[in-house]
Design an enzyme around this catalytic site. Structure first.
Site, PDB file in Angstrom:
ATOM      1  N   GLY A  56       0.819  -1.206   0.000  1.00 38.13           N
ATOM      2  CA  GLY A  56       0.000   0.000   0.000  1.00 38.13           C
ATOM      3  C   GLY A  56       0.853   1.256   0.000  1.00 38.13           C
ATOM      4  O   GLY A  56       2.005   1.239  -0.431  1.00 38.13           O
ATOM      5  N   CYS A  57       0.288   2.333   0.489  1.00 40.57           N
ATOM      6  CA  CYS A  57       1.000   3.610   0.527  1.00 40.57           C
ATOM      7  C   CYS A  57       2.307   3.459   1.304  1.00 40.57           C
ATOM      8  O   CYS A  57       2.327   2.963   2.428  1.00 40.57           O
ATOM      9  CB  CYS A  57       0.120   4.670   1.172  1.00 40.57           C
ATOM     10  SG  CYS A  57       0.883   6.297   1.271  1.00 40.57           S
TER      11      CYS A  57
END
Length: 233
Positions: A56-57
């Site tokens: 993810g981020c």
């Protein structure tokens, strides 16, 4: 701390990186839990090694590993695509093959690759989500491991099988093993973002609970003072 003044490109990054990752489906550190350690681990006596994880981020993944004892550097970047497309605006469109990832440099005498994997699967992200983390959808947010050696690939594959067989998670692990691929450091404004912007709403809501979970679940591995990219350079 005042909200940081963000350049337009960083505002775009903040919006597209806005992910309700949580910990095992929640944003509460109290509901995270310790998963079993790998049965298979490395026997590495070198003074330095690298690991590359995507989940993810990259703000939160970087922030977690910057607080791990034995980690000497953790850099946010892109991996899986070509050098000319390793640019945030291009990666964010989802067609480059890149994933947002973190390259971790660590001392195997202090922490093993298996221990890093345990932290990665426990608190850094949700490994059961495919090509997304929360509402952030796209292959650039995929859960992926990029082993830097055949031994790392063997350990990671065995650990995923171990966790799936034990049914540690409510769904099958979606994490992909993608092999050793070139890593490209992200833009400077992405580095050390969690530490530099602790009051930023995204960080408060999504990433500070991960740091709290790391401290609660891995007290021996946790260190209060993070190792920052800016300090290493």
């Amino acid at each position: 701390m005042k909200m940081p003044t963000l350049r337009p490109v960083l505002l775009i990054a903040a919006i597209t990186c806005l992910t309700f990752v949580g910990l095992r489906g929640t944003s509460s550190a109290e509901e995270a839990y310790l998963i079993p350690a790998p049965v298979t681990d490395e026997a590495n006596t070198a003074t330095s090694a690298t690991a590359v994880f995507a989940g993810g981020c990259f703000w939160g993944v970087q922030g977690v590993f910057q607080h791990v004892t034995g980690v000497t550097n953790a850099v946010s970047g892109y991996v899986g695509g070509e050098a000319e497309t390793a640019v945030y605006e291009k990666v964010g469109r989802g067609w480059t093959g890149h994933a947002e990832a973190v390259k971790i440099t660590y001392d195997p005498r202090q922490i093993s690759y298996g221990a890093l994997l345990q932290i990665y699967f426990s608190v850094a992200h949700d490994p059961t989500q495919k090509d997304r983390q929360g509402p952030d959808v796209g292959p650039q947010y995929r859960s992926a491991i990029f082993p830097t050696s055949p031994e790392q690939e063997r350990i990671a594959a065995a650990y995923i099988a171990q966790l799936d067989q034990a049914k540690v998670f409510p769904k099958a692990i979606a994490t992909r093993l993608e092999g050793d691929k070139p890593f490209y450091a992200a833009e400077d404004y992405h580095q050390d973002f969690l530490t530099l912007n602790p009051s930023y709403p995204y960080i408060v809501f999504n990433d500070l609970p991960k740091i709290a979970a790391l401290k609660a679940i891995f007290p021996k591995e946790y260190r209060d003072e993070p190792v920052l990219v800016g300090a290493v350079r």
